[in-house]
Scaffold this motif. Structure first.
Motif, mmCIF file in Angstrom:
data_model
loop_
_atom_site.group_PDB
_atom_site.id
_atom_site.type_symbol
_atom_site.label_atom_id
_atom_site.label_comp_id
_atom_site.label_asym_id
_atom_site.label_seq_id
_atom_site.Cartn_x
_atom_site.Cartn_y
_atom_site.Cartn_z
ATOM 1 N N GLU A 137 0.844 -1.204 0.000
ATOM 2 C CA GLU A 137 0.000 0.000 0.000
ATOM 3 C C GLU A 137 0.882 1.258 0.000
ATOM 4 N N PRO A 138 0.884 2.008 -1.099
ATOM 5 C CA PRO A 138 1.777 3.170 -1.150
ATOM 6 C C PRO A 138 1.466 4.207 -0.074
ATOM 7 N N LYS A 139 0.155 4.267 0.354
ATOM 8 C CA LYS A 139 -0.199 5.294 1.356
ATOM 9 C C LYS A 139 -0.178 4.741 2.774
ATOM 10 N N SER A 140 0.449 3.563 2.939
ATOM 11 C CA SER A 140 0.469 2.917 4.260
ATOM 12 C C SER A 140 1.114 3.834 5.315
ATOM 13 N N ARG A 141 0.444 3.957 6.492
ATOM 14 C CA ARG A 141 0.985 4.808 7.557
ATOM 15 C C ARG A 141 1.306 3.948 8.767
ATOM 16 N N ILE A 142 2.178 4.429 9.612
ATOM 17 C CA ILE A 142 2.456 3.676 10.840
ATOM 18 C C ILE A 142 1.155 3.591 11.664
ATOM 19 N N TYR A 143 0.912 2.405 12.267
ATOM 20 C CA TYR A 143 -0.282 2.238 13.111
ATOM 21 C C TYR A 143 -0.011 2.944 14.426
ATOM 22 N N ARG A 144 -0.888 3.842 14.784
ATOM 23 C CA ARG A 144 -0.641 4.597 16.001
ATOM 24 C C ARG A 144 -1.984 5.081 16.543
ATOM 25 N N PRO A 145 -2.653 4.227 17.357
ATOM 26 C CA PRO A 145 -3.949 4.650 17.891
ATOM 27 C C PRO A 145 -3.786 5.797 18.898
ATOM 28 N N ARG A 146 -4.884 6.404 19.267
ATOM 29 C CA ARG A 146 -4.851 7.416 20.326
ATOM 30 C C ARG A 146 -5.495 6.845 21.578
ATOM 31 N N GLN A 147 -5.641 7.635 22.592
ATOM 32 C CA GLN A 147 -6.238 7.175 23.850
ATOM 33 C C GLN A 147 -6.987 8.333 24.505
ATOM 34 N N ILE A 148 -7.820 7.986 25.467
ATOM 35 C CA ILE A 148 -8.391 9.009 26.357
ATOM 36 C C ILE A 148 -7.659 8.858 27.680
ATOM 37 N N TYR A 149 -6.972 9.901 28.026
ATOM 38 C CA TYR A 149 -6.154 9.865 29.249
ATOM 39 C C TYR A 149 -7.035 10.128 30.472
ATOM 40 N N THR A 150 -6.939 9.256 31.486
ATOM 41 C CA THR A 150 -7.733 9.482 32.703
ATOM 42 C C THR A 150 -6.836 9.535 33.944
ATOM 43 N N GLY A 151 -5.531 9.733 33.700
ATOM 44 C CA GLY A 151 -4.609 9.823 34.837
ATOM 45 C C GLY A 151 -4.649 11.220 35.462
ATOM 46 N N ARG A 152 -3.650 11.513 36.327
ATOM 47 C CA ARG A 152 -3.615 12.819 37.000
ATOM 48 C C ARG A 152 -3.401 13.947 35.996
ATOM 49 N N THR A 153 -3.907 15.086 36.331
ATOM 50 C CA THR A 153 -3.555 16.271 35.545
ATOM 51 C C THR A 153 -2.187 16.731 36.048
ATOM 52 N N ILE A 154 -1.731 17.904 35.657
ATOM 53 C CA ILE A 154 -0.341 18.304 35.958
ATOM 54 C C ILE A 154 -0.003 18.067 37.431
ATOM 55 N N ASN A 155 1.158 17.499 37.651
ATOM 56 C CA ASN A 155 1.523 17.002 38.968
ATOM 57 C C ASN A 155 3.019 17.192 39.108
ATOM 58 N N ASN A 156 3.458 18.256 39.806
ATOM 59 C CA ASN A 156 4.882 18.604 39.759
ATOM 60 C C ASN A 156 5.770 17.658 40.546
ATOM 61 N N TYR A 157 7.012 17.598 40.126
ATOM 62 C CA TYR A 157 8.021 16.733 40.744
ATOM 63 C C TYR A 157 8.281 17.172 42.188
ATOM 64 N N VAL A 158 8.319 16.193 43.116
ATOM 65 C CA VAL A 158 8.614 16.494 44.527
ATOM 66 C C VAL A 158 9.984 15.892 44.855
ATOM 67 N N PRO A 159 10.932 16.691 45.381
ATOM 68 C CA PRO A 159 12.258 16.119 45.703
ATOM 69 C C PRO A 159 12.125 15.004 46.747
ATOM 70 N N LEU A 160 13.038 14.039 46.717
ATOM 71 C CA LEU A 160 12.974 12.854 47.580
ATOM 72 C C LEU A 160 12.823 13.231 49.058
ATOM 73 N N GLU A 161 13.604 14.247 49.535
ATOM 74 C CA GLU A 161 13.574 14.638 50.959
ATOM 75 C C GLU A 161 12.204 15.144 51.375
ATOM 76 N N ALA A 162 11.488 15.708 50.438
ATOM 77 C CA ALA A 162 10.192 16.318 50.781
ATOM 78 C C ALA A 162 9.026 15.339 50.670
ATOM 79 N N ARG A 163 9.321 14.092 50.209
ATOM 80 C CA ARG A 163 8.199 13.143 50.032
ATOM 81 C C ARG A 163 7.797 12.489 51.346
ATOM 82 N N LYS A 164 6.524 12.166 51.512
ATOM 83 C CA LYS A 164 6.053 11.506 52.747
ATOM 84 C C LYS A 164 6.426 10.048 52.730
#
Ligand code: CMC
Length: 431
Positions: A404-431
């Motif tokens: 197929e000359p117009k063949s494209r890489i298979y690459r489905p999408r998704q609906i993300y249901t994980g956390r929204t933006i969630n900033n990095y916490v340094p190791l010392e500050a983690r509970k």
């Protein structure tokens, strides 16, 4: 009748083109949906998604129809053999005499593995599952073939050689996988044996004694290969297409197919059916207790070999295989208590409202294990047999992607249901 679909989203109406296949199957083409609306479609398990347009195999699951390149499976099972079927599936037409001769000669010329591959077999522990060895060794075989590693799509004569090499070598690798898993010496293929007889020879002959090749056994095994030769966009074939879409080589793409096939919900069901029948037999149940458990979602049990994503009437392969099972057991004069249990389970399930309402019928795997057991195939090889059979279908689907000359890489999408933006916490500050 309009050949467009109308979709109303956020108060606006969008039109989407529809597509119709040669057997009247209809689809709404949603490929422009996201660009025009910012919506995607969501279809967990792809039960309602056409992932491609294909000319290889047609299934009408409501009517129990299966056709290879338009030819009904019943005709192929009665009149053809696995090698002719493989040619049909891969190249699109039944071969004429010279084409068949050429294909058969290419298979024979390509049946030996590179000698150094033996060292790789030695690396697997005795007792390793032959499906693990099979997928690893199909991939490894590509390393022994510089031409394949550097091969660019489009040179058709080379494709013919690689097709023959893969169809022929998968059988050699499969037999060696078994020999290795049992710690037995490897047996070379014979030049004068046909495809299926040669497989039995490599599986069961010993250096000091050739295995007796019985025609009824060859016929039954060849039929099993043929019935598995393709089945449109199932889990393993879609996997092969997915890998091929990245332009990975033929062997790597088909090795991925072997891994996808292995699971008990797909090709691994044939081994799971036999294990289930053995368990029922050992426990002294006539099948009725098991049926009750299979209906209980908390029991962790299913009636293996029953149900299908596409067939909601009967699986035509199961009908053919059930008859072949009766024939071969009668010819070999075998009576198998597991066959009696299987028949009782089928009878009970087909009358039970749970199975009737859900349209759960026996699939190809329900009886194939009993035939394989009758002809002496060890249980851990059942899914390997399925893989040998399915190779033409995987190759044909790989070819469709590459052609197929117009063949494209298979690459489905998704609906993300994980956390929204969630900033990095340094190791010392983690509970
Ligand atoms: N035993 C008991 N219940 C079943 C079975 C079964 N074999 N198959 C499906 N169901 C039930 C399932 O629990 C569900 O019930 P509910 O509607 O109450 O939730 C309903 O039937 C619909 O099933 P599903 O799981 O949504 O169907 P699916 O299309 O996702 O799965 C299947 C198809 C083949 C994976 C499934 O039927 C199954 O697991 N069968 C047993 C394994 C098997 O035989 N696989 C070989 C398939 S044929 C060879 C091949 O091409 O791979």
């Amino acid at each position: 009748m309009s050949n467009e679909a109308k979709l109303e989203l956020d108060g606006k109406v969008f039109t989407l083109p529809t597509v119709e296949g040669s057997e009247g199957e209809k689809a709404v083409d949603v490929s422009s949906l996201r660009a025009n609306t910012n919506y995607i479609t969501l279809d967990d398990g792809y039960g309602n998604t056409g992932s491609c347009i294909s000319k290889v195999t047609f299934i009408d699951g409501d009517k129990g129809v299966l056709r290879y390149r338009g030819i009904p499976i019943e005709e192929m099972a009665e009149k053809s053999n696995f090698i002719e079927t493989a040619f049909l599936i891969i190249y699109g037409d039944l071969p004429n005499r010279p084409q068949l001769k050429k294909f058969s000669n290419l298979l024979t010329a390509n049946q030996f593995l590179h000698e150094d591959m033996k060292f790789h077999f030695e690396g697997f522990p005795t007792g390793a599952h032959p499906m693990a060895i099979l997928s690893a060794m199909i991939n490894a075989a590509s390393c022994f073939d510089e031409g394949l590693m550097n091969w660019k799509w489009g040179k058709n004569t080379e494709f013919d050689v690689y097709v023959a090499r893969l169809i022929s070598q998968v059988r050699t690798i499969a037999a060696y996988s078994y020999r290795k898993s049992k710690g037995l010496p490897l047996i070379y293929p014979k030049q004068n044996y046909k495809y299926t007889a040669n497989f039995l020879h490599m599986m069961f002959s010993m250096p000091y004694e050739d295995f007796e090749i019985k025609p009824e056994v060859v016929k039954a095994l060849d039929l099993i290969f043929l019935l598995h030769a393709d089945h449109e966009q199932n889990c393993s074939t879609s996997t092969v297409r997915m890998v091929a879409s990245s332009q990975a080589n033929l062997f790597a793409s088909c090795a991925a197919g072997v891994c996808a096939l292995w699971g008990p919900l797909h090709g691994g069901a044939n081994q799971a059916v036999l294990e289930m029948l053995e368990d029922i037999h050992r426990s002294g149940d006539d099948g009725s207790k098991f049926i009750t458990a299979a209906k209980d979602k908390n029991s962790g049990k299913k009636l293996m070999g029953f149900g299908h994503r596409v067939y909601k009437n009967h699986d035509p392969r199961a009908t053919i295989i059930k008859k072949a099972c009766d024939d071969v057991l009668a010819k070999l004069n075998i009576s198998d208590p597991l066959l009696d249990i299987a028949k009782k389970l089928e009878e009970a399930a087909l009358k039970d409202s749970y199975f009737v309402e859900r349209k759960l019928y026996p699939n190809v795997d329900f009886y194939s294990g009993i035939i394989m057991r009758a002809i002496g195939i060890p249980m851990e090889m059942f899914t390997v047999i399925f893989a040998i059979g399915r190779m033409p279908g995987w190759i044909a689907n790989y070819k469709e992607i590459m052609d197929e000359p117009k063949s494209r890489i298979y690459r489905p999408r998704q609906i993300y249901t994980g956390r929204t933006i969630n900033n990095y916490v340094p190791l010392e500050a983690r509970k």
